[in-house]
Write a protein that holds these residues in place. Structure first.
Motif, PDB file in Angstrom:
ATOM      1  N   ARG B  51       0.840  -1.211   0.000  1.00 33.89           N
ATOM      2  CA  ARG B  51       0.000   0.000   0.000  1.00 33.89           C
ATOM      3  C   ARG B  51       0.871   1.254   0.000  1.00 33.89           C
ATOM      4  O   ARG B  51       0.582   2.237  -0.669  1.00 33.89           O
ATOM      5  CB  ARG B  51      -0.916  -0.019   1.225  1.00 33.89           C
ATOM      6  N   GLY B  53       3.748   1.451  -1.240  1.00 37.19           N
ATOM      7  CA  GLY B  53       4.437   1.562  -2.520  1.00 37.19           C
ATOM      8  C   GLY B  53       3.515   1.934  -3.664  1.00 37.19           C
ATOM      9  O   GLY B  53       3.885   1.772  -4.826  1.00 37.19           O
ATOM     10  N   ALA B  54       2.302   2.408  -3.354  1.00 34.78           N
ATOM     11  CA  ALA B  54       1.340   2.758  -4.392  1.00 34.78           C
ATOM     12  C   ALA B  54       1.925   3.836  -5.300  1.00 34.78           C
ATOM     13  O   ALA B  54       2.453   4.837  -4.829  1.00 34.78           O
ATOM     14  CB  ALA B  54       0.040   3.246  -3.761  1.00 34.78           C
ATOM     15  N   ASP B  55       1.852   3.577  -6.606  1.00 34.06           N
ATOM     16  CA  ASP B  55       2.424   4.520  -7.564  1.00 34.06           C
ATOM     17  C   ASP B  55       1.892   4.166  -8.948  1.00 34.06           C
ATOM     18  O   ASP B  55       1.257   3.135  -9.124  1.00 34.06           O
ATOM     19  CB  ASP B  55       3.963   4.410  -7.555  1.00 34.06           C
ATOM     20  N   PHE B  58      -1.767   2.957  -9.526  1.00 34.78           N
ATOM     21  CA  PHE B  58      -2.332   1.776  -8.878  1.00 34.78           C
ATOM     22  C   PHE B  58      -2.531   2.053  -7.389  1.00 34.78           C
ATOM     23  O   PHE B  58      -1.833   2.884  -6.805  1.00 34.78           O
ATOM     24  CB  PHE B  58      -1.399   0.560  -9.034  1.00 34.78           C
ATOM     25  N   GLY B  59      -3.472   1.310  -6.778  1.00 30.82           N
ATOM     26  CA  GLY B  59      -3.740   1.495  -5.349  1.00 30.82           C
ATOM     27  C   GLY B  59      -2.648   0.921  -4.464  1.00 30.82           C
ATOM     28  O   GLY B  59      -2.601   1.183  -3.271  1.00 30.82           O
ATOM     29  N   GLY B  60      -1.786   0.095  -5.047  1.00 31.45           N
ATOM     30  CA  GLY B  60      -0.699  -0.502  -4.285  1.00 31.45           C
ATOM     31  C   GLY B  60       0.285  -1.116  -5.256  1.00 31.45           C
ATOM     32  O   GLY B  60      -0.010  -1.242  -6.440  1.00 31.45           O
ATOM     33  N   ASP B  61       1.465  -1.481  -4.762  1.00 31.16           N
ATOM     34  CA  ASP B  61       2.454  -2.142  -5.610  1.00 31.16           C
ATOM     35  C   ASP B  61       1.901  -3.512  -6.042  1.00 31.16           C
ATOM     36  O   ASP B  61       1.650  -4.362  -5.193  1.00 31.16           O
ATOM     37  CB  ASP B  61       3.749  -2.299  -4.803  1.00 31.16           C
ATOM     38  N   PRO B  62       1.674  -3.736  -7.348  1.00 37.31           N
ATOM     39  CA  PRO B  62       1.031  -4.994  -7.756  1.00 37.31           C
ATOM     40  C   PRO B  62       1.900  -6.232  -7.561  1.00 37.31           C
ATOM     41  O   PRO B  62       1.358  -7.340  -7.500  1.00 37.31           O
ATOM     42  CB  PRO B  62       0.707  -4.783  -9.239  1.00 37.31           C
ATOM     43  N   VAL B  63       3.219  -6.072  -7.467  1.00 34.73           N
ATOM     44  CA  VAL B  63       4.068  -7.267  -7.340  1.00 34.73           C
ATOM     45  C   VAL B  63       3.851  -7.975  -5.994  1.00 34.73           C
ATOM     46  O   VAL B  63       3.599  -9.179  -5.971  1.00 34.73           O
ATOM     47  CB  VAL B  63       5.550  -6.909  -7.588  1.00 34.73           C
ATOM     48  N   HIS B  65       1.177  -7.837  -4.233  1.00 31.56           N
ATOM     49  CA  HIS B  65      -0.184  -8.373  -4.299  1.00 31.56           C
ATOM     50  C   HIS B  65      -0.185  -9.728  -4.987  1.00 31.56           C
ATOM     51  O   HIS B  65      -0.801 -10.682  -4.508  1.00 31.56           O
ATOM     52  CB  HIS B  65      -1.105  -7.409  -5.051  1.00 31.56           C
ATOM     53  N   ALA B  66       0.518  -9.809  -6.127  1.00 37.87           N
ATOM     54  CA  ALA B  66       0.562 -11.076  -6.856  1.00 37.87           C
ATOM     55  C   ALA B  66       1.247 -12.148  -6.012  1.00 37.87           C
ATOM     56  O   ALA B  66       0.810 -13.302  -5.979  1.00 37.87           O
ATOM     57  CB  ALA B  66       1.304 -10.882  -8.180  1.00 37.87           C
ATOM     58  N   LEU B  67       2.320 -11.759  -5.291  1.00 38.22           N
ATOM     59  CA  LEU B  67       3.029 -12.731  -4.450  1.00 38.22           C
ATOM     60  C   LEU B  67       2.119 -13.236  -3.333  1.00 38.22           C
ATOM     61  O   LEU B  67       2.152 -14.417  -2.980  1.00 38.22           O
ATOM     62  CB  LEU B  67       4.302 -12.106  -3.865  1.00 38.22           C
TER      63      LEU B  67
END
Lengths: 321, 108
Positions: B51, B53-55, B58-63, B65-67
């Motif tokens: 959250r 790292g949101a940039d 996007f609402g948060g760093d997607p990497v 999230h995927a992990l």
């Protein structure tokens, strides 16, 4: 105001977690754990991670809860080990407190600015033809993780099937798992399964299709598909699967092998393992994801069902199929 | 204070609760439950990092999230395997307990 809501959610999660850890009745503990998963789902929504929230509610709370519910009955009859003494409890509390303080220190001493790959993902996402950054990471940027994740599910299934009790004269990995419930399904259960099935299938297809651009995806869709199968089994509208059926193996292996085949083909058409061909990334990704949805659904269902029961070999005509 | 540190601290507390339950758990099911609570808390800490790292819109760093999505599915696989082991253990100890006591009782 929203901070108050977040604090209340976190507090609720902590209270439910304490209930799970300190409870004495296995069934109540497992139900509390399912509630814990649902609270965490709301926290994930608050963190703007809707994809994670969908996975948490479907797999972390739903599928895991179902597996644990099946174990709760066995745990109630299993003999209890001696409860730990006061010293062990005190030391455990001390260790936990230290871990909490270390993690809390790590949380409060975050680097500024936070290292983030969000910009890198935003820059390269258009090349994938996808609009959902998380699907992009899962299927393209970190495809190897996702490939191995489908293999982990397979490994778990192999491990569970290997736990079937020995049956003389029966082929290994054959027979049917024990039924999900010993009770005859009530009329309401059957009606629920009949009403929910088309809705569930629609949700599966929607999650798979929309996952390219909005929060959703193959794993969430697969989980709903698996849930629909379990619902049919609970209502006795579908027969229990025979584990030796070749069709079942095809369904289970389709996802990982389609993914692997695409990965190997990547060397031919794009010059690297798991690289997608330029221009037609999207159609290739859709085919792979469709296979993954089916495999995840069937594998999750089989993981919930567990190993073949001992009763199957005694049934007349069990070897003919 | 924004939501991310608060949720990060909450995740840390959940890790501690799960760890405590894992150590003092009196049966296998309890330990599996506690381990899943620990994992859920750890995912939340990671989610709070994402959250922050949101940039890039996007609402948060997607990497992360995927992990975490991968992590939830792997945790489910491990739980299913652990539960199958527990069920088999319960069945095996039930057979073991039954065998000697059946002898005086006659045919069962």
């Amino acid at each position: 105001m929203s901070l108050f809501f977040d604090a209340a959610l976190i507090l609720l999660a902590i209270v439910v977690a304490l209930k799970v850890v300190t409870g004495r009745d296995p069934l109540t503990d497992v139900i509390a754990f399912i509630a814990y998963g649902i609270v965490l789902t709301l926290v994930w929504v608050r963190l703007a991670a809707v994809d994670v929230a969908l996975t948490e509610v479907a797999v972390g709370s739903g599928a895991t809860g179902l597996v644990l519910l099946r174990a709760a009955g066995a745990a109630a009859t299993a003999k209890q080990e001696a409860r730990p003494g006061r010293v062990t409890k005190g030391l455990a509390a001390l260790v936990s407190l230290v871990v909490f303080l270390l993690l809390a220190a790590a949380v409060l001493a975050w680097p500024k600015p936070q290292p983030s790959l969000a910009l890198a993902v935003a820059e390269h996402l258009p090349a994938t033809g996808l609009g959902n950054p998380i699907t992009g990471v899962l299927i393209v940027f970190r495809a190897l993780d996702t490939l191995l994740e489908t293999v982990v599910l397979l490994l778990a299934l192999v491990g569970i099937w290997a736990l079937a009790p020995d049956r003389t004269g029966a082929r290994a990995w054959s027979g049917t798992p024990a039924p999900l419930s010993g009770m005859t399904p009530s009329g309401a259960q059957v009606l629920l399964a009949q009403l929910l099935l088309p809705v569930g299938l629609l949700v599966t297809v929607y999650q798979f299709w929309a996952g390219a651009n909005v929060p959703a995806g193959a794993f969430q869709g697969g989980a709903v598909l698996g849930a629909m199968w379990v619902l049919l089994l609970l209502a006795r509208l579908a027969p229990l699967p025979r584990l030796e059926q070749p069709g079942l193996a095809v369904l289970v292996l389709a996802g990982p092998f389609a993914f692997l085949a695409t990965g190997l083909a990547g060397w031919v058409w794009a010059g690297g393992f798991l690289d997608y061909p330029e221009g037609i990334e999207k159609p290739v990704i859709i085919v792979v994801e469709a296979a993954i949805v089916v495999s995840i659904g069937v594998t999750l269902g089989l993981l919930v069902l567990g190993p073949a029961g001992p009763q199957a070999a005694d049934r007349p005509g069990a070897d003919a199929s | 204070m924004s939501a991310a540190p608060l949720i990060g601290l909450g995740g840390a507390a959940l890790v501690a609760i799960g760890l405590y339950g894992l150590i003092v758990g009196s049966d296998g099911l309890k330990r599996v439950l506690a381990f899943n609570i620990l994992g859920g808390g750890m995912f939340l800490v990671f989610g709070a990092v994402a959250r922050r790292g949101a940039d890039g819109g996007f609402g948060g760093d997607p990497v992360p999230h995927a992990l975490v999505i991968t992590g939830i599915v792997v945790a489910f696989s491990a739980t299913a395997l652990a539960v199958a082991l527990l069920n088999r253990l319960a069945a095996a100890s039930a057979e073991e307990g039954k065998a000697p006591s059946d002898t005086p009782g006659g045919p069962s």
